[in-house]
Write a protein that holds these residues in place. Structure first.
Motif, mmCIF file in Angstrom:
data_model
loop_
_atom_site.group_PDB
_atom_site.id
_atom_site.type_symbol
_atom_site.label_atom_id
_atom_site.label_comp_id
_atom_site.label_asym_id
_atom_site.label_seq_id
_atom_site.Cartn_x
_atom_site.Cartn_y
_atom_site.Cartn_z
ATOM 1 N N GLY A 79 39.790 42.780 30.565
ATOM 2 C CA GLY A 79 38.739 41.788 30.383
ATOM 3 C C GLY A 79 38.394 41.562 28.928
ATOM 4 N N ALA A 80 37.479 40.654 28.699
ATOM 5 C CA ALA A 80 37.043 40.335 27.339
ATOM 6 C C ALA A 80 36.321 41.520 26.705
ATOM 7 C CB ALA A 80 36.130 39.116 27.362
ATOM 8 N N ILE A 81 35.607 42.281 27.513
ATOM 9 C CA ILE A 81 34.934 43.489 27.029
ATOM 10 C C ILE A 81 35.734 44.695 27.512
ATOM 11 C CG2 ILE A 81 32.822 44.862 27.104
ATOM 12 C CD1 ILE A 81 31.262 42.290 27.591
ATOM 13 N N LYS A 82 36.273 45.439 26.589
ATOM 14 C CA LYS A 82 37.104 46.592 26.936
ATOM 15 C C LYS A 82 36.244 47.786 27.344
ATOM 16 C CE LYS A 82 40.785 44.365 25.708
ATOM 17 N NZ LYS A 82 41.395 43.568 26.744
ATOM 18 N N LEU A 83 36.756 48.568 28.267
ATOM 19 C CA LEU A 83 36.048 49.773 28.696
ATOM 20 C C LEU A 83 35.951 50.760 27.540
ATOM 21 C CD1 LEU A 83 37.662 50.283 32.215
ATOM 22 C CD2 LEU A 83 35.439 49.293 31.686
ATOM 23 N N VAL A 86 32.333 49.312 22.062
ATOM 24 C CA VAL A 86 30.960 49.032 21.653
ATOM 25 C C VAL A 86 30.388 47.893 22.497
ATOM 26 C CG1 VAL A 86 29.514 48.251 19.743
ATOM 27 C CG2 VAL A 86 31.353 49.881 19.322
ATOM 28 N N GLY A 87 31.195 46.878 22.776
ATOM 29 C CA GLY A 87 30.747 45.761 23.599
ATOM 30 C C GLY A 87 30.351 46.199 24.997
ATOM 31 N N CYS A 88 31.114 47.117 25.557
ATOM 32 C CA CYS A 88 30.799 47.646 26.884
ATOM 33 C C CYS A 88 29.479 48.420 26.850
ATOM 34 C CB CYS A 88 31.932 48.536 27.375
ATOM 35 S SG CYS A 88 31.761 49.090 29.077
ATOM 36 N N ALA A 89 29.274 49.183 25.789
ATOM 37 C CA ALA A 89 28.026 49.945 25.662
ATOM 38 C C ALA A 89 26.840 49.008 25.493
ATOM 39 C CB ALA A 89 28.127 50.905 24.477
ATOM 40 N N VAL A 90 27.005 47.952 24.708
ATOM 41 C CA VAL A 90 25.916 46.994 24.503
ATOM 42 C C VAL A 90 25.603 46.262 25.809
ATOM 43 C CG1 VAL A 90 25.301 44.833 23.332
ATOM 44 C CG2 VAL A 90 26.326 46.713 22.050
ATOM 45 N N TYR A 91 26.631 45.850 26.530
ATOM 46 C CA TYR A 91 26.445 45.174 27.816
ATOM 47 C C TYR A 91 25.722 46.091 28.802
ATOM 48 C CZ TYR A 91 27.535 42.141 31.753
ATOM 49 O OH TYR A 91 27.436 41.304 32.834
ATOM 50 N N THR A 92 26.104 47.344 28.838
ATOM 51 C CA THR A 92 25.470 48.313 29.728
ATOM 52 C C THR A 92 24.018 48.546 29.340
ATOM 53 O OG1 THR A 92 27.604 49.384 30.048
ATOM 54 C CG2 THR A 92 25.657 50.647 30.657
ATOM 55 N N HIS A 96 20.828 47.732 31.726
ATOM 56 C CA HIS A 96 19.833 48.753 32.051
ATOM 57 C C HIS A 96 18.438 48.342 31.572
ATOM 58 C CE1 HIS A 96 23.215 51.367 32.979
ATOM 59 N NE2 HIS A 96 22.329 52.111 33.646
ATOM 60 N N TYR A 97 18.367 47.747 30.387
ATOM 61 C CA TYR A 97 17.075 47.301 29.871
ATOM 62 C C TYR A 97 16.447 46.255 30.793
ATOM 63 C CZ TYR A 97 13.643 44.888 27.058
ATOM 64 O OH TYR A 97 12.488 44.292 26.621
ATOM 65 N N LEU A 98 17.265 45.287 31.232
ATOM 66 C CA LEU A 98 16.731 44.236 32.099
ATOM 67 C C LEU A 98 16.240 44.802 33.429
ATOM 68 C CD1 LEU A 98 19.146 41.269 31.387
ATOM 69 C CD2 LEU A 98 16.713 41.417 30.877
ATOM 70 N N TRP A 99 16.948 45.783 33.991
ATOM 71 C CA TRP A 99 16.475 46.378 35.247
ATOM 72 C C TRP A 99 15.213 47.199 35.011
ATOM 73 C CZ3 TRP A 99 17.533 44.284 39.563
ATOM 74 C CH2 TRP A 99 18.751 43.650 39.761
ATOM 75 N N LEU A 100 15.085 47.827 33.852
ATOM 76 C CA LEU A 100 13.832 48.516 33.535
ATOM 77 C C LEU A 100 12.669 47.529 33.412
ATOM 78 C CD1 LEU A 100 14.980 51.209 30.950
ATOM 79 C CD2 LEU A 100 14.004 51.606 33.221
ATOM 80 N N VAL A 101 12.934 46.365 32.838
ATOM 81 C CA VAL A 101 11.906 45.327 32.737
ATOM 82 C C VAL A 101 11.490 44.861 34.132
ATOM 83 C CG1 VAL A 101 11.486 42.943 31.975
ATOM 84 C CG2 VAL A 101 12.564 44.574 30.437
ATOM 85 N N VAL A 102 12.463 44.692 35.024
ATOM 86 C CA VAL A 102 12.158 44.304 36.407
ATOM 87 C C VAL A 102 11.237 45.337 37.055
ATOM 88 C CG1 VAL A 102 13.170 44.068 38.713
ATOM 89 C CG2 VAL A 102 14.215 42.903 36.782
#
Length: 125
Positions: A79-83, A86-92, A96-102
């Motif tokens: 994929g565009a973001i490799k496992l 850094v991109g994968c870590a930022v996406y994760t 997680h931040y958005l679910w904490l906000v929810v």
């Protein structure tokens, strides 16, 4: 989702389709909720409606980020973001931040419901 591809048997494809369909329906329902809440100017002025709008927007963002995850991150690392990048870590972290906000908005809404109940019934609760 990448996590659902680790299950054994032929269930991974079914789980993926169920995730897309059910989360898509949920996101559509949330968008309809915003369409009904935002035009009502008098309703928007209440504290409860403001909290519901913030809760709905954060849930839409978290759901959309989860839905588009399969477009960017592939289990075979194509994929565009490799496992493990850094991109994968930022996406994760963003997910997680958005679910904490929810969950934070859910706690606020529950607390305000509790306060409203205490005001109605007094201190017997």
């Amino acid at each position: 989702a990448v996590v659902s591809t680790q299950s054994t048997g032929g269930y991974a494809v079914v789980q993926s389709y169920l995730t897309w369909v059910l989360l898509g329906i949920s996101t559509l329902g949330l968008a309809l909720t915003l369409c009904f809440l935002l035009p009502a100017a008098e309703l928007r002025k209440t504290r409860s409606a403001k909290i519901n709008v913030c809760f709905t927007v954060s849930l839409i963002l978290a759901s959309l980020l989860f839905l588009i995850q399969d477009l960017f991150i592939k289990s075979d690392n194509s994929g565009a973001i490799k496992l493990r990048s850094v991109g994968c870590a930022v996406y994760t972290m963003l997910q997680h931040y958005l679910w904490l906000v929810v969950f934070m908005w859910m706690i606020i809404e529950g607390f305000l419901m509790y306060l409203s109940l205490v005001q109605v019934f007094g201190s017997h609760i």
